[in-house]
Structure formats: structure tokens, C-alpha cells
Scaffold this active site. Structure first.
Site, PDB file in Angstrom:
ATOM      1  N   GLY A   4      18.034   1.839  31.491  1.00 37.52           N
ATOM      2  CA  GLY A   4      17.317   1.368  32.682  1.00 37.52           C
ATOM      3  C   GLY A   4      17.806   0.012  33.166  1.00 37.52           C
ATOM      4  N   ARG A   8      11.792  -4.710  37.340  1.00 39.33           N
ATOM      5  CA  ARG A   8      10.692  -5.682  37.391  1.00 39.33           C
ATOM      6  C   ARG A   8      11.083  -7.072  36.892  1.00 39.33           C
ATOM      7  NH1 ARG A   8       6.822  -1.433  34.371  1.00 39.33           N
ATOM      8  NH2 ARG A   8       8.873  -0.618  33.861  1.00 39.33           N
ATOM      9  N   GLY A 133       1.338   3.522  29.709  1.00 40.00           N
ATOM     10  CA  GLY A 133       0.778   4.865  29.662  1.00 40.00           C
ATOM     11  C   GLY A 133      -0.365   4.881  28.658  1.00 40.00           C
ATOM     12  N   LYS A 347      34.948 -34.121  17.695  1.00 39.11           N
ATOM     13  CA  LYS A 347      35.423 -32.777  18.072  1.00 39.11           C
ATOM     14  C   LYS A 347      36.659 -32.464  17.256  1.00 39.11           C
ATOM     15  CE  LYS A 347      38.594 -31.661  20.410  1.00 39.11           C
ATOM     16  NZ  LYS A 347      39.744 -31.560  21.307  1.00 39.11           N
ATOM     17  N   ARG A 436      47.170 -56.507  19.754  1.00 40.60           N
ATOM     18  CA  ARG A 436      46.345 -57.040  20.842  1.00 40.60           C
ATOM     19  C   ARG A 436      47.010 -58.339  21.264  1.00 40.60           C
ATOM     20  NH1 ARG A 436      41.981 -58.502  16.269  1.00 40.60           N
ATOM     21  NH2 ARG A 436      42.706 -60.596  15.826  1.00 40.60           N
TER      22      ARG A 436
HETATM   23  C1  UD1 Z   1       7.249   3.742  29.263  1.00 39.21           C
HETATM   24  C2  UD1 Z   1       6.285   4.935  29.123  1.00 39.21           C
HETATM   25  C3  UD1 Z   1       4.865   4.417  28.996  1.00 39.21           C
HETATM   26  C4  UD1 Z   1       4.760   3.449  27.847  1.00 39.21           C
HETATM   27  C5  UD1 Z   1       5.781   2.332  27.977  1.00 39.21           C
HETATM   28  C6  UD1 Z   1       5.771   1.518  26.699  1.00 39.21           C
HETATM   29  C7  UD1 Z   1       7.370   6.711  30.407  1.00 39.21           C
HETATM   30  C8  UD1 Z   1       7.335   7.526  31.631  1.00 39.21           C
HETATM   31  N1  UD1 Z   1       6.412   5.797  30.273  1.00 39.21           N
HETATM   32  O1  UD1 Z   1       6.936   3.120  30.505  1.00 39.21           O
HETATM   33  O2  UD1 Z   1       3.975   5.507  28.781  1.00 39.21           O
HETATM   34  O3  UD1 Z   1       3.431   2.930  27.813  1.00 39.21           O
HETATM   35  O4  UD1 Z   1       7.089   2.871  28.148  1.00 39.21           O
HETATM   36  O5  UD1 Z   1       6.623   0.401  26.782  1.00 39.21           O
HETATM   37  O6  UD1 Z   1       8.218   6.927  29.569  1.00 39.21           O
HETATM   38  N2  UD1 Z   1      15.198   4.176  30.354  1.00 39.21           N
HETATM   39  C9  UD1 Z   1      16.384   4.890  30.336  1.00 39.21           C
HETATM   40  N3  UD1 Z   1      16.684   5.707  31.366  1.00 39.21           N
HETATM   41  C10 UD1 Z   1      15.840   5.897  32.422  1.00 39.21           C
HETATM   42  C11 UD1 Z   1      14.623   5.176  32.425  1.00 39.21           C
HETATM   43  C12 UD1 Z   1      14.318   4.339  31.377  1.00 39.21           C
HETATM   44  O7  UD1 Z   1      17.167   4.752  29.393  1.00 39.21           O
HETATM   45  O8  UD1 Z   1      16.196   6.668  33.302  1.00 39.21           O
HETATM   46  C13 UD1 Z   1      14.898   3.255  29.241  1.00 39.21           C
HETATM   47  C14 UD1 Z   1      14.707   1.833  29.693  1.00 39.21           C
HETATM   48  O9  UD1 Z   1      15.942   1.127  29.672  1.00 39.21           O
HETATM   49  C15 UD1 Z   1      13.726   1.290  28.676  1.00 39.21           C
HETATM   50  C16 UD1 Z   1      12.930   2.524  28.245  1.00 39.21           C
HETATM   51  O10 UD1 Z   1      13.689   3.637  28.649  1.00 39.21           O
HETATM   52  O11 UD1 Z   1      14.375   0.729  27.564  1.00 39.21           O
HETATM   53  C17 UD1 Z   1      11.540   2.566  28.882  1.00 39.21           C
HETATM   54  O12 UD1 Z   1      11.670   2.588  30.289  1.00 39.21           O
HETATM   55  P1  UD1 Z   1      10.684   1.771  31.255  1.00 39.21           P
HETATM   56  O13 UD1 Z   1      11.088   2.066  32.645  1.00 39.21           O
HETATM   57  O14 UD1 Z   1      10.583   0.367  30.827  1.00 39.21           O
HETATM   58  O15 UD1 Z   1       9.320   2.547  30.959  1.00 39.21           O
HETATM   59  P2  UD1 Z   1       7.843   1.954  31.148  1.00 39.21           P
HETATM   60  O16 UD1 Z   1       7.526   1.922  32.581  1.00 39.21           O
HETATM   61  O17 UD1 Z   1       7.706   0.706  30.387  1.00 39.21           O
HETATM   62 CA    CA Z   2       9.124  -0.692  29.431  1.00 39.96          CA
END
Ligand code: UD1
Ligand code: CA
Length: 458
Positions: A4, A8, A133, A347, A436
Site C-alpha cells: 500500500g 493517509r 474494522g 574526523k 613563527r
Molecule cells: C485493515 C483492515 C481493518 C483492520 C486494520 C488493522 C481491511 C479491509 N481492513 O484496514 O479491518 O482493523 O487493517 O490495522 O483489510 N496493503 C497491500 N495492498 C493493498 C492494500 C493494502 O499490500 O492493495 C497493505 C498495506 O500496505 C498495509 C496493510 O495491507 O500494510 C493494511 O492496509 P491498510 O490500507 O492500512 O488497511 P486498514 O485501512 O488499516
Molecule cells: Ca493500516
């Protein structure tokens, strides 16, 4: 899951390459996982800035899969399907839940296997569940789960649920792979949610269970910079507690900043507002006084670092005294019982046993023997605008104050440099160098000037 972007965070850097406790989020997670399974059994799902992420953690020995487009956590797991063939059970961690402990991951695995579950989720009850979640259990006391509902989909009643999904799971591989393609994107973000598998598996008469983490803090996510800084604080609080438990005295620990990998020996005292970064190692019986900032340095035992010193990639041997206000730059190697004092910059210097450079001095590219006295204001002129040159000061040399040593130059063993000399040629052992201009005294000159001034005023 580390593909991801971390929208945010409002940052150019991918989320998993942010740091807490001076260590990348993803490195935290990999280190924890690597205590539960072998590194080659860890598959990191990368996507956003994949090359950077791969380069940053490649040395850990994990495998990578690419999720070219990031269409949600469920989609991330689809991308890993091939790489995970041959495994019966799969643990899923989030790259942005960095404080997870190996014991907890092991606990999820054990609980999952003991329950013969299709899916197990790690949960917690944090002070503020907003954004996470929520976990719908079959009944309040049941270990079984009906569904996970994302924040944006919560009904008014569900909004009161305080148990959150940590984003950390165990799956039975067969149940995961036979159901994952059924995920849909009919939700607020138009993404494939891994969390939807909970209700889906329950519907397919499979067992989905939840196990709460011992403390909420270890499963908190880092979605915003503020959350990241909160985690950094918790992490560092824990780090100083561990050091104190191992015999280190840390005064006003809330003011001290210590990175994850820093080691400190017992009976060392750390005063308020000290910062210890990177791969710093400090021995026993040292005293690190306030406002010193030490990065990637090795400090032996019984060393005193007086207030306000900056050390970067430096080594300090037993019994040395540094500061106040010394700046030890990369390649500084300070010998046993040596002294480096006020406003001294070093250094790429080796300062031998018992040698002293106590005041207002620059020592760069120099090899200095033992028992040397470097007078106040001494400067090694190591740079001619193009190249750096070496200054060699052999054992027992005395360098008078305010001397400039124009490198390359050698001061032979036991030599003596008169104060304020500009040394451009080698000084033979045991000899005196004076370089000097000679002093002339004009007798009565000042008195005559004064008298002339008084006469003019009359
Ligand atoms: C997710 C959970 C939520 C939980 C929270 C806990 C889902 C839909 N929701 O939400 O229930 O309470 O984590 O922290 O899973 N990532 C990928 N590929 C993607 C999307 C995300 O690898 O396409 C990775 C991100 O880099 C991250 C992790 O998955 O490390 C979680 O993704 P993030 O978007 O932060 O999920 P949350 O909204 O926090
Ligand atoms: Ca997260």
C-alpha cells in the site's frame, strides 16, 4: 502485506519505509516474523515503490511478490497465491502494524491450529477503536466470529463494538484459496477486502475464531503521522524499560530517545535528553551526560561523555573522557583514557592511549600516538582544496597551542612544537620545531605613544 501507498500519511515515502524507533516499519514486522518462521518462508507483498521497499529490506532474506496494482488487502493475498503454494497454513501480517511481538504471532498460530479453524484473527480493545474494522462475535463469550465490519460500513449499533481487527490472521491454506476469488469490491473503497473472508467462510460453514492480543498497543496501526509518532513513543518507552531492566540507569527516561538496535551495558548512566541512534553500542560503567547525540558509534566501558557531544560513526575506548561539546565525526577512534575536550572536532583520526586534545581543536586525517598533548587551538590542515593528506604525530609529542600542522607532515616521537607554529616540514624525533616570526620588543614605545596623545589634548 506491504504494497500500500499509505495515502493517509500524506508522505512521498511509502508507509512501510517510515520509521519508528529508528527502524523501518517493515523491518520491525519482518524481524518479528523471522522469530516464528524462517526468513525464506516469509513472503513480502510489495507494490507501491516496490523497488525501494525491496532494496530496503532485501538483506533480511525474505521473498517478495509484486502486487502491481493495489486493489485492497484481499487482492494483495491473491497476488501472493502462487508464492504460497505448498503451505498448509498461512500467517498474514500487516506491514503497518509494527509493534507486533513474535510471541503474539506464535500465539495466533497455536490458537489457530488448536481450533482447526479456517481463519483466525488477532483482535484488541484499544482506547479508541475508530478507523479499525470491528469484530462481530457469534456471542459475547464465544471465540467464534460472524464477520468483520469495516469502519465505514458500521451500523449505529455496530459502532459501539470496541473489539477491533488487528489485520493479523492465520488461514487454513485450502480454505483461503478456495474462497478468495469470491471476494467482491462492493464497498466504500471499491477494494477487495481480506476481512470479508470472515463472513464468507462462516457462510460456507467454516470456523472463524478470534484471539485477543495481550495489550492493545502491540496491534495498533500506523495510518497517519500522528499514529506513527504515538507508536514511536510506545516503542521507545518500552526500549528504555528494557535497558533499565538490564541495569542501565536512565534519568528522566521520558526525555531520552533511544533507537531499537542500541545496546547499553549495565551500570551505565544516561542523563536526561540524551539521544542514542542507529547501531550504537555502549559498554558498562559509562556516563552519558545530557544533550549528547550519539549515532552508530561504539563506546567501550567506563567512558564519560560530558554534556553536549555529537558522535557519529566514532569509536571510543575504555576510560576516555569526551566533551563537553566535542564533535566526533566518522572514523574517529579515541584511545584508552584519552581526553577530547571542549569544542574539539575530530574526523578519521586515531588518538592514542592517554593522549589529550582538550580545547578548540580540529583533528582530521591524522594518526596520533599515545601520550600526545595537542595544545589548545591546534589545527590539522588536511585539505589542500583537492586532496586530503595525513598528519602523523608519534608517541609523546607535545604540540604547543595554536599550531597549524600542514599535511602531509610527521612529528617524530617525543618532538616538541612551539606554540603558534605553522608546521609545513616534518619534525625529527625529540627535537623542537619553532615556526613563527620572531618577536621584537620596542622599549618605551607604548609610554611614548600615551604621552604624545596627552600632549595633543592640552
Ligand atoms: C485493515 C483492515 C481493518 C483492520 C486494520 C488493522 C481491511 C479491509 N481492513 O484496514 O479491518 O482493523 O487493517 O490495522 O483489510 N496493503 C497491500 N495492498 C493493498 C492494500 C493494502 O499490500 O492493495 C497493505 C498495506 O500496505 C498495509 C496493510 O495491507 O500494510 C493494511 O492496509 P491498510 O490500507 O492500512 O488497511 P486498514 O485501512 O488499516
Ligand atoms: Ca493500516
Amino acid at each position: 502485506m506491504a504494497a500500500g501507498k499509505g495515502t493517509r500519511l500524506k508522505s512521498k515515502r511509502p508507509k512501510v519505509l517510515h520509521e519508528i524507533g529508528g527502524k523501518l516499519l517493515l523491518t520491525h514486522v519482518i524481524h518479528a516474523a523471522a522469530q516464528v518462521v524462517a526468513p525464506r518462508d516469509i513472503v513480502v507483498i510489495i507494490g507501491h515503490e516496490a523497488d525501494k521497499v525491496r532494496a530496503a529490506v532485501g538483506a533480511t532474506g525474505v521473498r517478495f511478490v509484486l502486487q502491481a496494482q493495489q486493489l485492497g488487502t484481499g487482492h494483495a493475498m491473491m497476488a501472493a497465491r502462487e508464492a504460497l503454494q505448498g503451505y498448509d497454513a498461512i500467517l498474514v501480517l500487516s506491514g503497518d502494524v509494527p509493534l507486533i511481538r513474535p510471541e503474539t504471532i506464535g500465539g495466533v498460530r497455536d490458537f489457530h491450529l488448536a481450533n482447526r479453524a479456517a481463519m483466525t484473527l488477532l483482535t484488541a480493545i484499544p482506547a479508541d477503536p475508530v478507523g479499525y474494522g470491528r469484530v462481530l462475535r457469534k456471542s459475547a463469550r464465544s471465540t467464534e466470529v460472524k464477520a468483520i465490519v469495516e469502519q465505514k460500513a458500521l451500523s449505529a449499533a455496530q459502532n459501539k463494538i470496541r473489539e477491533i481487527n488487528s489485520g493479523i490472521y492465520a488461514f487454513n491454506a485450502k480454505d483461503l484459496w478456495t474462497n478468495i476469488d469470491r471476494l467482491k469490491t462492493d464497498n466504500a473503497h471499491k477494494e477487495y477486502y481480506l476481512t470479508d473472508l470472515a463472513a464468507m467462510l462462516v457462510k460456507a460453514k467454516k470456523k472463524v475464531v478470534a484471539i485477543p492480543a495481550q495489550t492493545a498497543v502491540e496491534v495498533l496501526g500506523a495510518n497517519t503521522i500522528a499514529e506513527m509518532m504515538d507508536l514511536d513513543r510506545s516503542f521507545r518507552e518500552n526500549k528504555v524499560r528494557q535497558l533499565m531492566a538490564a541495569g542501565v540507569s536512565i534519568y528522566r527516561p521520558e526525555t531520552v530517545t533511544i533507537d531499537a538496535e542500541v545496546q547499553v551495558g549495565a551500570d551505565t548512566i544516561i542523563e536526561p535528553f540524551v539521544q542514542l541512534f542507529g547501531n550504537t553500542r555502549i559498554g558498562e560503567d559509562c556516563r552519558i551526560r545530557s544533550y549528547s547525540v550519539i549515532s552508530n558509534s561504539e563506546i567501550a566501558s567506563a567512558v564519560t561523555i560530558r554534556p553536549g557531544c555529537i558522535l557519529d560513526e566514532a569509536r571510543v575506548a575504555c576510560g576516555a573522557i569526551i566533551g563537553p561539546y566535542s564533535h566526533l565525526r566518522p572514523g574517529s577512534d579515541i584511545g584508552e583514557n584519552a581526553h577530547v575536550g571542549n569544542f574539539v572536532e575530530t574526523k578519521k583520526v586515531r588518538l592514542g592511549k592517554g593522549s589529550k586534545a582538550n580545547h578548540l581543536t580540529y583533528l582530521g586525517d591524522a594518526e596520533i600516538g599515545s601520550g600526545v598533548n595537542v595544545g589548545a587551538g591546534t589545527i590539522t590542515c588536511n585539505y589542500d582544496g583537492v586532496n586530503k593528506h595525513l598528519t602523523r604525530i608519534e608517541d609523546g609529542v607535545f604540540v604547543g597551542s595554536d599550531s597549524t600542522l600542514v599535511a602531509p607532515v610527521t612529528l617524530g616521537k617525543g618532538a616538541y612544537v612551539a606554540a603558534s607554529s605553522c608546521i609545513t616540514d616534518d619534525v625529527p624525533a625529540d627535537s623542537l620545531a619553532i615556526a613563527r616570526s620572531k618577536q621584537t620588543n620596542k622599549d618605551g614605545w607604548a609610554r611614548a605613544k600615551r604621552e604624545a596623545r596627552t600632549a595633543a589634548k592640552k
